[in-house]
Enzyme design. Sequence first.
Site, PDB file in Angstrom:
ATOM      1  N   HIS A  37      34.492   0.604  46.202  1.00 26.31           N
ATOM      2  CA  HIS A  37      33.203   1.289  46.388  1.00 26.31           C
ATOM      3  C   HIS A  37      32.725   0.994  47.799  1.00 26.31           C
ATOM      4  O   HIS A  37      32.846  -0.132  48.278  1.00 26.31           O
ATOM      5  CB  HIS A  37      32.168   0.780  45.381  1.00 26.31           C
ATOM      6  N   ASP A  85      22.164   5.161  33.839  1.00 25.95           N
ATOM      7  CA  ASP A  85      21.924   5.162  35.285  1.00 25.95           C
ATOM      8  C   ASP A  85      21.328   6.494  35.738  1.00 25.95           C
ATOM      9  O   ASP A  85      20.502   6.507  36.660  1.00 25.95           O
ATOM     10  CB  ASP A  85      23.224   4.879  36.054  1.00 25.95           C
ATOM     11  N   ARG A 111      13.817   5.883  39.696  1.00 26.27           N
ATOM     12  CA  ARG A 111      13.708   5.003  40.881  1.00 26.27           C
ATOM     13  C   ARG A 111      13.437   5.828  42.131  1.00 26.27           C
ATOM     14  O   ARG A 111      12.655   5.450  42.998  1.00 26.27           O
ATOM     15  CB  ARG A 111      15.004   4.192  41.065  1.00 26.27           C
ATOM     16  N   SER A 126      23.326  -0.513  39.078  1.00 24.42           N
ATOM     17  CA  SER A 126      23.661   0.906  39.149  1.00 24.42           C
ATOM     18  C   SER A 126      25.112   1.088  39.608  1.00 24.42           C
ATOM     19  O   SER A 126      25.898   1.813  38.978  1.00 24.42           O
ATOM     20  CB  SER A 126      22.685   1.582  40.124  1.00 24.42           C
ATOM     21  N   LYS A 129      28.770   1.609  36.927  1.00 28.60           N
ATOM     22  CA  LYS A 129      29.604   2.820  37.009  1.00 28.60           C
ATOM     23  C   LYS A 129      31.061   2.443  37.261  1.00 28.60           C
ATOM     24  O   LYS A 129      31.975   3.046  36.704  1.00 28.60           O
ATOM     25  CB  LYS A 129      29.066   3.755  38.103  1.00 28.60           C
TER      26      LYS A 129
END
Length: 425
Positions: free
Chosen positions: A67, A146, A153, A168, A172
């Site tokens: 990520h 999420d 948010r 979050s 995932k």
Amino acid sequence: MSEAIRDLVQGVVDGSLSDDELTDWLRGVYDEGLAEPEIIALTEAMRDSGDVLEWSPDISELIVDKHSTGGVGDKVSLVLAPALAACGLRVPMISGRGLGHTGGTLDKLESIPGFRVEISTAELRGQVDRIGVAMVGQSDALVPADCRMYALRDVTGTVASIPLITSSIVSKKAAEGLSALVLDVKFGRAAFMVERERAEELARSMVDAANGMGIHTTAVLTSMEHPLGCAIGNSLEVLESVESLCGSGPEDLEELVCVQGGILLHATGLAEDAQTGAVMIHDSLQDGSAFERFRLMVEAQGGDASILDSDASLMRGLGLMDPNLNTTELSVGESGWVEGIDAMAIARVCLGLGAGRIRLGDSVDRAVGVILEAQVGDRLEEGEPWMVLYHRNEVDRGTLEGLLDSITLSDEEIRPESRIAEVFE
Ligand code: URA
């Protein structure tokens, strides 16, 4: 406390928690933070709010992903995922779209004619079993908690909270059923976290949460002052990724791909250490096996793989995949060594050209963007081009003048530094 967090997430998904109640809770976390066990409990509950991918025991140890917190010209995923598959790992990569100044992997992939990023979970699993890699968008079935929490948010000003960002992102990734994960956490003027200390804090929080959930996780803290590589814009970045997959990409991109890939090969036991793993990734770029995986993935996801057969530099000369684009070249007014290229200024221009979206739901022009003809450390002589813009409409004078300030030249020779500031588990 874990029980209370599970109940809260259950209420998020089944609708029994109202927007007002959820907002109060999000504000509380934003102001007060959460302790590490609470972050893990929240992340696990979010992961379990939807489907979690399961893999057969013979490959479950090989399931990995990466990520990135996002940047300008960041196309590492496009190169890294096929290279990992070529080295024997399995990569069910679930990515996002670009927003604001950061690009998104899905937008880049969709610049390949026919490429489908929305595929079913069954198809994703089948493809990963068969060819080792799939790159897809998030389905509604994965981490539904999420979706609601992030949307709230966004409108309540509670995005910039490290526990909330951690849960979050990590939930995932955890829903992919990973064995190992590498996080590219960027800092610098075009990063999500501009301050290095804040990026380190986020990296530490994500590493602790993911490791706490049994995913072997490493963070690489990398600088995002200058664009990564030379291409910024969706199709242009695909071309540069193909060049990198064929072993002739820019060095800064290749370094991040090899280092992150090496970490994952080591974490899964396929390499004795991360350095050996980096060499394996490098070899896969040189011997054509990473490119072959990319080609197979493009075909499997409905893309026109024949465009990948054309010579990349020829495609560049032809205005890439869209021959109707205009080009404008910018030259330097003096000679010198490139000391800096302001990634944020370049990203703003690309947004202005239509390469990115300001709001979710905006459409994106996948063909437009920028090619940098020089990178930090290169020598330019007065009048030499340093950037080419690929655009559809006229580019106004102010934009062009603004761009002249985004390159800094030095009289002294500049040695480009590694983007990697720190690696930690
Ligand atoms: N990206 C995410 O997926 N979640 C966040 O909270 C922030 C960035």
